[in-house]
Design a protein around this motif. Structure first.
Motif, PDB file in Angstrom:
ATOM      1  N   GLN A  68      -2.585  14.389  -7.420  1.00 38.06           N
ATOM      2  CA  GLN A  68      -2.758  14.995  -6.706  1.00 38.06           C
ATOM      3  C   GLN A  68      -4.069  15.572  -7.958  1.00 38.06           C
ATOM      4  OE1 GLN A  68      -0.016  18.342  -5.392  1.00 38.06           O
ATOM      5  NE2 GLN A  68       1.638  16.565  -4.889  1.00 38.06           N
ATOM      6  N   LYS A  69      -4.055  15.708  -8.883  1.00 41.37           N
ATOM      7  CA  LYS A  69      -4.789  15.928  -9.336  1.00 41.37           C
ATOM      8  C   LYS A  69      -5.597  15.322 -10.285  1.00 41.37           C
ATOM      9  CE  LYS A  69      -1.481  19.233 -12.682  1.00 41.37           C
ATOM     10  NZ  LYS A  69      -1.565  19.576 -13.950  1.00 41.37           N
ATOM     11  N   TYR A 115       7.944   9.923  -4.024  1.00 42.74           N
ATOM     12  CA  TYR A 115       7.253  11.748  -4.499  1.00 42.74           C
ATOM     13  C   TYR A 115       7.657  12.462  -3.412  1.00 42.74           C
ATOM     14  CZ  TYR A 115       7.415   9.323  -9.594  1.00 42.74           C
ATOM     15  OH  TYR A 115       7.687   8.863  -9.824  1.00 42.74           O
ATOM     16  N   LYS A 116       8.429  12.271  -2.480  1.00 41.20           N
ATOM     17  CA  LYS A 116       7.631  13.191  -0.797  1.00 41.20           C
ATOM     18  C   LYS A 116       7.992  14.762  -1.727  1.00 41.20           C
ATOM     19  CE  LYS A 116       8.555   9.339   2.035  1.00 41.20           C
ATOM     20  NZ  LYS A 116       9.553   9.573   3.158  1.00 41.20           N
ATOM     21  N   GLN A 117       8.955  14.958  -2.844  1.00 41.52           N
ATOM     22  CA  GLN A 117       9.621  16.053  -2.538  1.00 41.52           C
ATOM     23  C   GLN A 117       8.335  16.916  -2.776  1.00 41.52           C
ATOM     24  OE1 GLN A 117      10.115  13.261  -4.539  1.00 41.52           O
ATOM     25  NE2 GLN A 117      10.377  13.891  -6.448  1.00 41.52           N
ATOM     26  N   ARG A 118       7.105  16.256  -3.275  1.00 49.03           N
ATOM     27  CA  ARG A 118       6.300  17.005  -3.513  1.00 49.03           C
ATOM     28  C   ARG A 118       5.240  16.995  -3.090  1.00 49.03           C
ATOM     29  NH1 ARG A 118       6.157  15.134  -9.778  1.00 49.03           N
ATOM     30  NH2 ARG A 118       7.926  16.002 -10.564  1.00 49.03           N
ATOM     31  N   ARG A 119       5.287  16.573  -1.954  1.00 52.60           N
ATOM     32  CA  ARG A 119       4.600  16.608  -0.233  1.00 52.60           C
ATOM     33  C   ARG A 119       4.426  18.294  -0.322  1.00 52.60           C
ATOM     34  NH1 ARG A 119       5.449  16.715   5.440  1.00 52.60           N
ATOM     35  NH2 ARG A 119       7.674  16.772   5.237  1.00 52.60           N
ATOM     36  N   HIS A 120       3.070  17.984   0.369  1.00 54.84           N
ATOM     37  CA  HIS A 120       2.507  19.243   0.437  1.00 54.84           C
ATOM     38  C   HIS A 120       2.925  19.436   2.860  1.00 54.84           C
ATOM     39  CE1 HIS A 120      -0.566  21.006  -2.095  1.00 54.84           C
ATOM     40  NE2 HIS A 120      -0.207  19.754  -2.704  1.00 54.84           N
ATOM     41  N   THR A 145      -6.938  12.707  -7.545  1.00 52.20           N
ATOM     42  CA  THR A 145      -7.691  12.222  -6.570  1.00 52.20           C
ATOM     43  C   THR A 145      -7.936  13.238  -5.900  1.00 52.20           C
ATOM     44  OG1 THR A 145      -6.184  13.047  -5.438  1.00 52.20           O
ATOM     45  CG2 THR A 145      -6.479  11.007  -5.780  1.00 52.20           C
ATOM     46  N   GLY A 146      -8.026  15.018  -7.007  1.00 49.50           N
ATOM     47  CA  GLY A 146      -8.399  16.630  -5.915  1.00 49.50           C
ATOM     48  C   GLY A 146      -7.973  16.309  -4.743  1.00 49.50           C
ATOM     49  N   SER A 147      -7.027  15.590  -4.101  1.00 49.91           N
ATOM     50  CA  SER A 147      -6.518  15.880  -3.539  1.00 49.91           C
ATOM     51  C   SER A 147      -5.078  15.675  -2.889  1.00 49.91           C
ATOM     52  CB  SER A 147      -6.834  14.616  -1.759  1.00 49.91           C
ATOM     53  OG  SER A 147      -6.439  14.847  -0.416  1.00 49.91           O
ATOM     54  N   THR A 148      -4.377  16.438  -1.870  1.00 54.13           N
ATOM     55  CA  THR A 148      -2.481  16.818  -1.807  1.00 54.13           C
ATOM     56  C   THR A 148      -1.985  15.236  -1.982  1.00 54.13           C
ATOM     57  OG1 THR A 148      -3.019  15.987   0.448  1.00 54.13           O
ATOM     58  CG2 THR A 148      -3.310  17.882  -0.560  1.00 54.13           C
ATOM     59  N   TYR A 149      -3.036  14.077  -2.283  1.00 52.92           N
ATOM     60  CA  TYR A 149      -1.935  12.647  -2.381  1.00 52.92           C
ATOM     61  C   TYR A 149      -2.971  11.908  -2.747  1.00 52.92           C
ATOM     62  CZ  TYR A 149      -2.926  12.082   2.202  1.00 52.92           C
ATOM     63  OH  TYR A 149      -4.146  12.343   3.455  1.00 52.92           O
ATOM     64  N   VAL A 160       0.475  -1.254  -0.005  1.00 49.44           N
ATOM     65  CA  VAL A 160       0.190  -0.264  -0.441  1.00 49.44           C
ATOM     66  C   VAL A 160       1.319   1.223   0.136  1.00 49.44           C
ATOM     67  CG1 VAL A 160      -2.617   1.164   1.416  1.00 49.44           C
ATOM     68  CG2 VAL A 160      -1.776  -1.332   0.989  1.00 49.44           C
ATOM     69  N   ALA A 161       0.506   2.599  -1.341  1.00 50.52           N
ATOM     70  CA  ALA A 161       1.276   3.251  -0.927  1.00 50.52           C
ATOM     71  C   ALA A 161       0.909   4.519  -1.048  1.00 50.52           C
ATOM     72  CB  ALA A 161       2.743   3.194  -1.939  1.00 50.52           C
ATOM     73  N   LEU A 162       1.167   5.273  -1.067  1.00 50.60           N
ATOM     74  CA  LEU A 162       0.679   6.689  -0.319  1.00 50.60           C
ATOM     75  C   LEU A 162       2.082   7.665  -1.398  1.00 50.60           C
ATOM     76  CD1 LEU A 162       0.150   9.120   2.786  1.00 50.60           C
ATOM     77  CD2 LEU A 162       1.414  10.120   0.670  1.00 50.60           C
ATOM     78  N   CYS A 163       1.351   8.348  -2.507  1.00 48.84           N
ATOM     79  CA  CYS A 163       1.832   8.814  -4.143  1.00 48.84           C
ATOM     80  C   CYS A 163       1.222  10.687  -3.631  1.00 48.84           C
ATOM     81  CB  CYS A 163       0.957   8.613  -5.109  1.00 48.84           C
ATOM     82  SG  CYS A 163       2.543   9.704  -6.475  1.00 48.84           S
ATOM     83  N   HIS A 164       3.003  11.546  -3.709  1.00 49.97           N
ATOM     84  CA  HIS A 164       3.020  12.664  -3.669  1.00 49.97           C
ATOM     85  C   HIS A 164       2.559  13.420  -4.916  1.00 49.97           C
ATOM     86  CE1 HIS A 164       2.770  13.144   0.683  1.00 49.97           C
ATOM     87  NE2 HIS A 164       3.696  12.025   0.556  1.00 49.97           N
ATOM     88  N   CYS A 165       2.625  12.731  -6.087  1.00 48.70           N
ATOM     89  CA  CYS A 165       3.639  13.111  -7.205  1.00 48.70           C
ATOM     90  C   CYS A 165       1.948  14.035  -7.637  1.00 48.70           C
ATOM     91  CB  CYS A 165       3.147  12.220  -8.195  1.00 48.70           C
ATOM     92  SG  CYS A 165       1.849  10.776  -9.217  1.00 48.70           S
ATOM     93  N   LEU A 166       2.236  14.869  -8.769  1.00 55.88           N
ATOM     94  CA  LEU A 166       1.215  15.910  -9.126  1.00 55.88           C
ATOM     95  C   LEU A 166      -0.297  15.666 -10.068  1.00 55.88           C
ATOM     96  CD1 LEU A 166       3.908  19.087 -10.295  1.00 55.88           C
ATOM     97  CD2 LEU A 166       2.360  18.465  -7.709  1.00 55.88           C
ATOM     98  N   ASP A 167       0.170  14.129 -10.717  1.00 49.25           N
ATOM     99  CA  ASP A 167      -0.498  13.523 -11.325  1.00 49.25           C
ATOM    100  C   ASP A 167      -2.073  13.126 -10.076  1.00 49.25           C
ATOM    101  OD1 ASP A 167       0.312  14.219 -14.411  1.00 49.25           O
ATOM    102  OD2 ASP A 167       1.512  12.999 -13.923  1.00 49.25           O
TER     103      ASP A 167
END
Length: 123
Positions: free
Chosen positions: A32-33, A112-117, A35-39, A23-30
């Motif tokens: 975010q788009k 993609y933690k570098q894109r984490r809010h 889901t409409g959320s930050t990850y 199970v992975a949490l992804c912070h990439c910009l795609d």
């Protein structure tokens, strides 16, 4: 263990057998788009352990890795339920929110933690 993921209207369903490979949490910009959320959070299951039912529309986009990702979403409500990353052809990703299960296993990895809010907790 059998789990059911559905879109918002219930038309597109995915039955998953066994435990997710990861199970992975992804912070990439795609994500975010998408889901409409930050990850986004995905549960990856072996292809043989996933049974989609219902009508789905598809959308392919390039991933940050350079490989394509094929998304399956409900044509009625628009929910993105599952996707197939070309770089991992043996796995299918299911949107964890589609399980609507607060006891679902937590992510064990974040990418993609570098894109984490900045206000989102780091795992």
């Amino acid at each position: 263990m059998t789990r059911l993921a559905t879109c918002a209207c219930g038309q597109l369903r995915v039955t998953c057998h066994g435990e997710p490979a990861t199970v992975a949490l992804c912070h990439c910009l795609d994500c975010q788009k998408r889901t409409g959320s930050t990850y986004g959070i995905a549960a990856f299951f072996g292809r043989a352990d996933v049974e989609p039912q219902g009508e789905a529309r598809q959308y392919t986009r390039p991933g940050d890795s350079g490989s394509s990702v094929l998304f399956h979403f409900c044509p009625n409500c628009g929910s993105s339920v599952y996707w197939e990353p070309a770089r991992m052809p043996h796995l299918i990703a299911i949107a964890v929110g589609a399980f609507a299960d607060p006891d679902f296993p937590a992510p064990s990895v974040a990418v993609y933690k570098q894109r984490r809010h900045g206000w989102v907790a780091d795992i």
